[in-house]
Design an enzyme around this catalytic site. Sequence first.
Site, PDB file in Angstrom:
ATOM      1  N   SER A  27       0.844  -1.195   0.000  1.00 19.15           N
ATOM      2  CA  SER A  27       0.000   0.000   0.000  1.00 19.15           C
ATOM      3  C   SER A  27       0.880   1.245   0.000  1.00 19.15           C
ATOM      4  CB  SER A  27      -0.884  -0.032   1.252  1.00 19.15           C
ATOM      5  OG  SER A  27      -1.745   1.070   1.267  1.00 19.15           O
ATOM      6  N   CYS A  66      -9.953   1.328  19.042  1.00 17.97           N
ATOM      7  CA  CYS A  66     -10.953   2.384  19.197  1.00 17.97           C
ATOM      8  C   CYS A  66     -11.702   2.652  17.903  1.00 17.97           C
ATOM      9  CB  CYS A  66     -10.309   3.656  19.712  1.00 17.97           C
ATOM     10  SG  CYS A  66      -8.860   4.111  18.785  1.00 17.97           S
TER      11      CYS A  66
END
Length: 392
Positions: free
Chosen positions: A201, A327
Amino acid sequence: MSTTIYADNAATTQVSHRVLQQMLPWLSQHYGNPSSIYGIGREARGAVEDARAQLAQALNAQPSEIFFTACGTESDNWAIKGVAHALAAKGKKHIITSAIEHHAVLHTCKALEKEGFTVTYLPVDRDGLVSVADVEKAITRETALVSIMFANNEIGTIQPVAEIGAACRSRGVPFHTDAVQAVGHLPIDVEALNIDLLSLSAHKFHGPKGVGALYIRKGCPFPATLLEGGGQERGRRAGTENVAGIVGMGAAIVEALEGLPEKTARVQAMRDRLIQALTKLPKTHLNGHPHRRLPGNCNISFEGVEGESLLLLLDNRDICVSSGSACTSGSLDPSHVLLAIGLPHEVAHGSLRLSLGDLNTPDQVEEIITGVTQVVERLRAMSPVWEKIKDN
Ligand code: PLP
Protein backbone atom coordinates in the site's frame (compact mmCIF):
# COMPACT_ATOMS: atom_id res chain seq x y z
CA MET A 1 5.85 26.08 10.80
CA SER A 2 3.96 23.12 12.28
CA THR A 3 5.13 22.04 15.70
CA THR A 4 3.32 18.70 15.43
CA ILE A 5 5.51 15.70 16.15
CA TYR A 6 4.22 12.90 14.00
CA ALA A 7 5.14 9.49 15.45
CA ASP A 8 2.40 7.41 13.83
CA ASN A 9 4.05 6.45 10.55
CA ALA A 10 2.59 2.94 10.74
CA ALA A 11 -0.87 4.53 10.37
CA THR A 12 0.14 6.57 7.35
CA THR A 13 3.00 8.73 6.10
CA GLN A 14 3.28 12.19 4.60
CA VAL A 15 3.38 12.24 0.79
CA SER A 16 6.93 13.24 -0.10
CA HIS A 17 7.49 16.49 -1.99
CA ARG A 18 9.16 14.67 -4.89
CA VAL A 19 6.29 12.20 -5.15
CA LEU A 20 3.71 15.00 -5.16
CA GLN A 21 5.59 16.87 -7.91
CA GLN A 22 5.58 13.74 -10.07
CA MET A 23 1.87 13.16 -9.46
CA LEU A 24 0.56 16.67 -10.17
CA PRO A 25 0.86 16.69 -14.00
CA TRP A 26 -1.24 13.51 -14.13
CA LEU A 27 -4.06 15.35 -12.37
CA SER A 28 -3.93 18.37 -14.66
CA GLN A 29 -2.42 18.58 -18.15
CA HIS A 30 -1.96 14.80 -18.68
CA TYR A 31 -5.55 13.80 -18.02
CA GLY A 32 -5.96 11.11 -20.67
CA ASN A 33 -7.57 7.74 -20.00
CA PRO A 34 -4.92 5.00 -20.27
CA SER A 35 -7.37 2.94 -22.37
CA SER A 36 -7.68 5.66 -25.03
CA ILE A 37 -5.54 5.14 -28.08
CA TYR A 38 -4.83 8.78 -28.99
CA GLY A 39 -1.79 10.69 -27.74
CA ILE A 40 -2.76 11.76 -24.20
CA GLY A 41 -4.26 8.29 -23.58
CA ARG A 42 -1.04 6.61 -24.67
CA GLU A 43 0.93 8.97 -22.42
CA ALA A 44 -1.16 7.93 -19.42
CA ARG A 45 -0.77 4.24 -20.34
CA GLY A 46 2.99 4.77 -20.50
CA ALA A 47 3.01 6.37 -17.03
CA VAL A 48 1.01 3.46 -15.56
CA GLU A 49 3.33 0.90 -17.14
CA ASP A 50 6.43 2.81 -15.96
CA ALA A 51 5.11 2.64 -12.40
CA ARG A 52 4.39 -1.09 -12.79
CA ALA A 53 8.01 -1.59 -13.86
CA GLN A 54 9.27 0.47 -10.89
CA LEU A 55 7.32 -1.68 -8.43
CA ALA A 56 8.36 -4.90 -10.15
CA GLN A 57 11.99 -3.87 -9.96
CA ALA A 58 11.68 -3.00 -6.27
CA LEU A 59 10.38 -6.51 -5.49
CA ASN A 60 12.52 -8.42 -8.03
CA ALA A 61 9.33 -9.39 -9.88
CA GLN A 62 8.17 -9.14 -13.50
CA PRO A 63 5.95 -6.17 -14.45
CA SER A 64 3.28 -8.65 -15.62
CA GLU A 65 3.12 -9.97 -12.04
CA ILE A 66 2.07 -6.58 -10.56
CA PHE A 67 -1.65 -5.69 -10.36
CA PHE A 68 -2.81 -2.28 -9.17
CA THR A 69 -5.52 -2.06 -6.50
CA ALA A 70 -7.07 0.70 -4.38
CA CYS A 71 -5.32 -0.18 -1.09
CA GLY A 72 -3.65 -2.85 1.02
CA THR A 73 -7.03 -4.05 2.24
CA GLU A 74 -8.18 -4.71 -1.31
CA SER A 75 -4.95 -6.56 -2.12
CA ASP A 76 -5.36 -8.79 0.96
CA ASN A 77 -9.02 -9.52 0.16
CA TRP A 78 -8.23 -10.32 -3.47
CA ALA A 79 -5.27 -12.57 -2.69
CA ILE A 80 -7.04 -14.62 -0.04
CA LYS A 81 -10.57 -14.84 -1.39
CA GLY A 82 -9.28 -15.13 -4.94
CA VAL A 83 -6.93 -18.08 -4.36
CA ALA A 84 -9.41 -19.73 -1.97
CA HIS A 85 -12.19 -19.57 -4.56
CA ALA A 86 -9.85 -20.66 -7.36
CA LEU A 87 -8.77 -23.80 -5.45
CA ALA A 88 -12.08 -24.69 -3.75
CA ALA A 89 -13.15 -26.54 -6.89
CA LYS A 90 -10.16 -28.85 -6.38
CA GLY A 91 -11.34 -29.68 -2.86
CA LYS A 92 -8.89 -27.30 -1.20
CA LYS A 93 -10.90 -25.39 1.38
CA HIS A 94 -8.37 -24.83 4.16
CA ILE A 95 -6.44 -21.63 4.88
CA ILE A 96 -3.62 -21.06 7.33
CA THR A 97 -2.96 -17.64 8.82
CA SER A 98 -1.79 -16.19 12.14
CA ALA A 99 -3.63 -14.75 15.12
CA ILE A 100 -1.88 -11.37 14.75
CA GLU A 101 -2.77 -10.48 11.16
CA HIS A 102 -4.32 -7.14 10.27
CA HIS A 103 -8.13 -7.19 10.14
CA ALA A 104 -7.91 -6.98 6.34
CA VAL A 105 -6.69 -10.60 6.52
CA LEU A 106 -8.52 -11.82 9.64
CA HIS A 107 -11.95 -10.54 8.59
CA THR A 108 -11.44 -11.94 5.08
CA CYS A 109 -10.72 -15.34 6.63
CA LYS A 110 -13.81 -15.04 8.87
CA ALA A 111 -15.91 -14.29 5.77
CA LEU A 112 -14.53 -17.44 4.09
CA GLU A 113 -15.38 -19.51 7.18
CA LYS A 114 -19.01 -18.47 6.67
CA GLU A 115 -18.72 -19.87 3.12
CA GLY A 116 -17.58 -23.24 4.44
CA PHE A 117 -13.78 -22.86 4.43
CA THR A 118 -11.81 -23.90 7.51
CA VAL A 119 -9.13 -21.56 8.81
CA THR A 120 -6.20 -22.35 11.13
CA TYR A 121 -5.14 -19.29 13.15
CA LEU A 122 -1.58 -20.03 14.25
CA PRO A 123 -0.51 -18.67 17.64
CA VAL A 124 2.63 -16.57 18.10
CA ASP A 125 5.23 -16.57 20.87
CA ARG A 126 5.71 -13.73 23.38
CA ASP A 127 7.75 -11.76 20.84
CA GLY A 128 5.05 -12.17 18.19
CA LEU A 129 6.86 -14.74 16.05
CA VAL A 130 5.06 -17.46 14.08
CA SER A 131 6.84 -20.84 14.26
CA VAL A 132 7.83 -22.34 10.90
CA ALA A 133 7.30 -25.82 12.41
CA ASP A 134 3.70 -24.82 13.27
CA VAL A 135 3.12 -23.78 9.66
CA GLU A 136 4.52 -27.12 8.42
CA LYS A 137 2.36 -29.09 10.86
CA ALA A 138 -0.79 -27.19 9.91
CA ILE A 139 -0.49 -27.82 6.14
CA THR A 140 -2.79 -30.60 4.89
CA ARG A 141 -3.78 -31.87 1.46
CA GLU A 142 -6.78 -29.53 1.64
CA THR A 143 -4.69 -26.38 2.27
CA ALA A 144 -5.34 -23.79 -0.44
CA LEU A 145 -3.23 -20.93 0.92
CA VAL A 146 -0.91 -19.84 3.72
CA SER A 147 -1.15 -16.11 4.55
CA ILE A 148 1.36 -14.79 7.09
CA MET A 149 2.19 -11.10 7.36
CA PHE A 150 5.72 -9.84 6.65
CA ALA A 151 5.87 -7.48 9.65
CA ASN A 152 3.26 -6.67 12.23
CA ASN A 153 1.66 -3.23 12.18
CA GLU A 154 1.35 -2.94 15.97
CA ILE A 155 4.40 -4.58 17.52
CA GLY A 156 6.71 -4.49 14.49
CA THR A 157 7.82 -8.12 14.66
CA ILE A 158 9.28 -9.37 11.36
CA GLN A 159 8.32 -12.97 10.54
CA PRO A 160 10.67 -15.66 9.16
CA VAL A 161 9.17 -15.09 5.72
CA ALA A 162 11.80 -16.95 3.64
CA GLU A 163 11.51 -20.07 5.81
CA ILE A 164 7.70 -20.02 5.79
CA GLY A 165 7.79 -19.51 2.02
CA ALA A 166 10.18 -22.44 1.59
CA ALA A 167 7.94 -24.69 3.72
CA CYS A 168 4.93 -23.78 1.56
CA ARG A 169 6.85 -24.13 -1.71
CA SER A 170 8.08 -27.63 -0.86
CA ARG A 171 4.48 -28.70 -0.19
CA GLY A 172 3.03 -26.99 -3.25
CA VAL A 173 0.91 -24.53 -1.25
CA PRO A 174 0.73 -20.88 -2.41
CA PHE A 175 2.14 -18.39 0.11
CA HIS A 176 0.68 -14.90 0.49
CA THR A 177 2.26 -12.23 2.68
CA ASP A 178 0.69 -8.96 3.77
CA ALA A 179 3.77 -6.75 3.38
CA VAL A 180 1.92 -3.44 3.83
CA GLN A 181 4.18 -2.41 6.74
CA ALA A 182 7.37 -3.79 5.20
CA VAL A 183 7.47 -2.52 1.61
CA GLY A 184 9.63 0.59 1.35
CA HIS A 185 11.15 -0.07 4.78
CA LEU A 186 12.85 -3.45 4.36
CA PRO A 187 14.57 -4.92 1.29
CA ILE A 188 12.16 -7.43 -0.30
CA ASP A 189 13.00 -9.96 -3.00
CA VAL A 190 10.02 -12.18 -3.82
CA GLU A 191 12.32 -14.75 -5.48
CA ALA A 192 14.73 -15.12 -2.57
CA LEU A 193 11.87 -15.12 -0.04
CA ASN A 194 9.70 -17.74 -1.83
CA ILE A 195 6.68 -15.41 -1.93
CA ASP A 196 3.79 -16.20 -4.32
CA LEU A 197 1.48 -13.27 -3.52
CA LEU A 198 2.33 -10.00 -1.76
CA SER A 199 0.13 -7.05 -0.73
CA LEU A 200 1.40 -3.49 -0.48
CA SER A 201 0.00 0.00 0.00
CA ALA A 202 1.54 3.30 -1.17
CA HIS A 203 0.55 5.47 1.79
CA LYS A 204 2.85 3.54 4.13
CA PHE A 205 5.98 4.68 2.26
CA HIS A 206 5.33 8.36 1.49
CA GLY A 207 3.03 7.66 -1.45
CA PRO A 208 -0.61 8.71 -1.75
CA LYS A 209 -3.57 7.08 0.00
CA GLY A 210 -6.03 4.97 -1.97
CA VAL A 211 -3.58 3.06 -4.14
CA GLY A 212 -1.95 -0.33 -3.59
CA ALA A 213 -0.81 -3.38 -5.47
CA LEU A 214 -0.88 -7.15 -5.39
CA TYR A 215 2.09 -9.14 -6.66
CA ILE A 216 0.96 -12.49 -8.10
CA ARG A 217 3.72 -14.88 -9.12
CA LYS A 218 3.40 -16.21 -12.67
CA GLY A 219 2.01 -19.75 -12.50
CA CYS A 220 0.41 -19.25 -9.06
CA PRO A 221 -3.25 -20.46 -8.95
CA PHE A 222 -4.71 -17.23 -10.20
CA PRO A 223 -7.00 -15.31 -7.87
CA ALA A 224 -10.46 -15.10 -9.41
CA THR A 225 -11.27 -11.85 -11.23
CA LEU A 226 -11.86 -9.09 -8.68
CA LEU A 227 -13.91 -6.59 -10.66
CA GLU A 228 -15.81 -7.29 -13.86
CA GLY A 229 -15.96 -4.52 -16.43
CA GLY A 230 -13.45 -3.18 -18.93
CA GLY A 231 -10.24 -5.00 -19.64
CA GLN A 232 -7.98 -3.12 -17.21
CA GLU A 233 -5.31 -5.03 -15.27
CA ARG A 234 -5.40 -7.79 -17.90
CA GLY A 235 -9.13 -8.23 -17.35
CA ARG A 236 -8.70 -9.13 -13.64
CA ARG A 237 -9.51 -5.84 -11.97
CA ALA A 238 -11.58 -3.62 -14.20
CA GLY A 239 -11.96 0.12 -13.70
CA THR A 240 -10.18 3.19 -15.06
CA GLU A 241 -6.78 3.39 -13.40
CA ASN A 242 -5.93 5.94 -10.71
CA VAL A 243 -3.14 7.28 -12.92
CA ALA A 244 -1.80 9.98 -10.57
CA GLY A 245 -1.94 7.61 -7.60
CA ILE A 246 -0.16 4.86 -9.50
CA VAL A 247 2.53 7.30 -10.71
CA GLY A 248 2.90 8.46 -7.09
CA MET A 249 3.27 4.90 -5.84
CA GLY A 250 5.99 4.19 -8.41
CA ALA A 251 7.85 7.38 -7.51
CA ALA A 252 7.47 6.62 -3.79
CA ILE A 253 8.95 3.14 -4.01
CA VAL A 254 11.92 4.44 -5.98
CA GLU A 255 12.51 7.18 -3.40
CA ALA A 256 11.99 4.82 -0.45
CA LEU A 257 14.65 2.43 -1.68
CA GLU A 258 17.23 5.16 -2.38
CA GLY A 259 19.81 5.01 0.40
CA LEU A 260 17.63 2.57 2.35
CA PRO A 261 20.46 1.16 4.54
CA GLU A 262 21.43 4.67 5.69
CA LYS A 263 17.82 5.68 6.35
CA THR A 264 17.20 2.43 8.22
CA ALA A 265 20.25 2.97 10.43
CA ARG A 266 19.13 6.52 11.27
CA VAL A 267 15.51 5.55 12.05
CA GLN A 268 16.61 2.49 14.01
CA ALA A 269 18.97 4.58 16.16
CA MET A 270 16.08 6.93 17.04
CA ARG A 271 13.81 3.95 17.77
CA ASP A 272 16.43 2.36 20.03
CA ARG A 273 16.92 5.64 21.92
CA LEU A 274 13.13 5.80 22.48
CA ILE A 275 12.97 2.19 23.68
CA GLN A 276 16.00 2.57 25.94
CA ALA A 277 14.68 5.76 27.58
CA LEU A 278 11.04 4.75 27.98
CA THR A 279 11.67 1.24 29.32
CA LYS A 280 13.65 2.84 32.17
CA LEU A 281 10.31 3.87 33.68
CA PRO A 282 9.11 1.39 36.33
CA LYS A 283 6.64 -1.35 35.28
CA THR A 284 7.14 -0.54 31.62
CA HIS A 285 7.79 -3.21 28.95
CA LEU A 286 8.64 -3.39 25.27
CA ASN A 287 6.23 -5.42 23.12
CA GLY A 288 7.41 -7.26 20.02
CA HIS A 289 10.72 -8.85 19.16
CA PRO A 290 13.80 -7.09 20.58
CA HIS A 291 15.74 -7.27 17.27
CA ARG A 292 13.52 -8.67 14.52
CA ARG A 293 11.37 -5.55 14.38
CA LEU A 294 10.52 -2.78 11.93
CA PRO A 295 13.13 0.01 12.04
CA GLY A 296 10.67 2.64 13.32
CA ASN A 297 8.44 0.57 15.60
CA CYS A 298 8.35 1.06 19.36
CA ASN A 299 5.40 -0.54 21.20
CA ILE A 300 5.43 -0.13 24.95
CA SER A 301 3.11 -1.10 27.82
CA PHE A 302 2.93 1.20 30.83
CA GLU A 303 1.24 -0.63 33.68
CA GLY A 304 -1.35 1.37 35.62
CA VAL A 305 -2.09 3.69 32.70
CA GLU A 306 -4.90 3.80 30.13
CA GLY A 307 -3.48 3.96 26.59
CA GLU A 308 -6.36 6.16 25.41
CA SER A 309 -5.72 8.76 28.14
CA LEU A 310 -2.03 8.70 27.29
CA LEU A 311 -2.81 9.24 23.62
CA LEU A 312 -5.16 12.16 24.30
CA LEU A 313 -2.76 13.91 26.68
CA LEU A 314 0.04 13.51 24.14
CA ASP A 315 -2.28 14.94 21.50
CA ASN A 316 -2.64 18.02 23.74
CA ARG A 317 1.13 18.38 23.36
CA ASP A 318 0.89 17.96 19.57
CA ILE A 319 2.46 14.51 19.64
CA CYS A 320 0.67 11.99 17.39
CA VAL A 321 0.90 8.33 18.45
CA SER A 322 -1.38 5.30 18.54
CA SER A 323 -2.69 3.15 21.38
CA GLY A 324 -3.25 -0.58 21.71
CA SER A 325 -7.04 -0.37 21.75
CA ALA A 326 -9.29 -1.01 18.82
CA CYS A 327 -10.95 2.38 19.20
CA THR A 328 -11.81 2.47 15.49
CA SER A 329 -14.42 -0.23 16.13
CA GLY A 330 -16.15 2.05 18.65
CA SER A 331 -15.18 -0.27 21.51
CA LEU A 332 -12.15 -0.11 23.73
CA ASP A 333 -11.29 -3.78 23.34
CA PRO A 334 -7.58 -4.33 23.76
CA SER A 335 -5.73 -5.18 20.58
CA HIS A 336 -5.93 -8.82 19.43
CA VAL A 337 -2.18 -8.64 18.74
CA LEU A 338 -1.26 -7.69 22.30
CA LEU A 339 -3.57 -10.38 23.70
CA ALA A 340 -2.05 -12.95 21.31
CA ILE A 341 1.47 -12.29 22.67
CA GLY A 342 0.13 -13.01 26.14
CA LEU A 343 -0.44 -9.57 27.67
CA PRO A 344 -3.20 -9.44 30.29
CA HIS A 345 -6.13 -7.18 29.29
CA GLU A 346 -5.19 -4.41 31.71
CA VAL A 347 -1.58 -4.26 30.50
CA ALA A 348 -2.66 -4.35 26.84
CA HIS A 349 -4.90 -1.37 27.64
CA GLY A 350 -1.89 0.65 28.74
CA SER A 351 0.06 0.26 25.51
CA LEU A 352 1.33 2.86 23.10
CA ARG A 353 2.64 2.44 19.56
CA LEU A 354 5.16 5.04 18.45
CA SER A 355 6.20 4.57 14.85
CA LEU A 356 9.04 6.74 13.61
CA GLY A 357 9.98 7.50 10.03
CA ASP A 358 12.78 9.16 8.13
CA LEU A 359 11.21 12.61 8.59
CA ASN A 360 11.57 12.42 12.39
CA THR A 361 14.60 13.97 14.08
CA PRO A 362 16.61 13.08 17.20
CA ASP A 363 15.35 16.33 18.81
CA GLN A 364 11.76 15.21 18.29
CA VAL A 365 12.60 11.88 19.89
CA GLU A 366 13.88 13.72 22.98
CA GLU A 367 10.64 15.73 23.09
CA ILE A 368 8.62 12.52 22.82
CA ILE A 369 10.59 10.98 25.69
CA THR A 370 9.98 14.04 27.89
CA GLY A 371 6.30 14.19 26.91
CA VAL A 372 5.56 10.51 27.43
CA THR A 373 7.46 10.39 30.73
CA GLN A 374 5.61 13.39 32.15
CA VAL A 375 2.20 12.17 31.00
CA VAL A 376 2.76 8.63 32.34
CA GLU A 377 3.89 10.02 35.70
CA ARG A 378 0.88 12.33 35.84
CA LEU A 379 -1.60 9.55 35.01
CA ARG A 380 0.00 7.17 37.48
CA ALA A 381 -0.18 9.83 40.21
CA MET A 382 -3.96 10.00 39.64
CA SER A 383 -4.44 6.25 39.29
CA PRO A 384 -6.18 4.40 42.13
CA VAL A 385 -4.33 1.16 41.21
CA TRP A 386 -0.80 2.46 40.66
CA GLU A 387 0.26 2.27 44.34
CA LYS A 388 -0.61 -1.45 44.38
CA ILE A 389 0.99 -2.20 41.00
CA LYS A 390 4.17 -0.32 41.94
CA ASP A 391 4.78 -2.37 45.07
CA ASN A 392 4.17 -5.74 43.44
N1 PLP B 1 -2.19 -4.70 6.40
C1 PLP B 1 -1.43 -4.10 7.32
C2 PLP B 1 -0.37 -4.88 8.02
C3 PLP B 1 -1.63 -2.74 7.63
O1 PLP B 1 -0.88 -2.15 8.54
C4 PLP B 1 -2.64 -2.05 6.93
C5 PLP B 1 -2.93 -0.63 7.26
O2 PLP B 1 -2.67 -0.16 8.35
C6 PLP B 1 -3.40 -2.72 5.97
C7 PLP B 1 -3.15 -4.05 5.72
C8 PLP B 1 -4.46 -2.02 5.19
O3 PLP B 1 -3.89 -1.15 4.25
P1 PLP B 1 -4.77 0.05 3.59
O4 PLP B 1 -4.84 1.11 4.64
O5 PLP B 1 -3.98 0.49 2.41
O6 PLP B 1 -6.07 -0.53 3.24
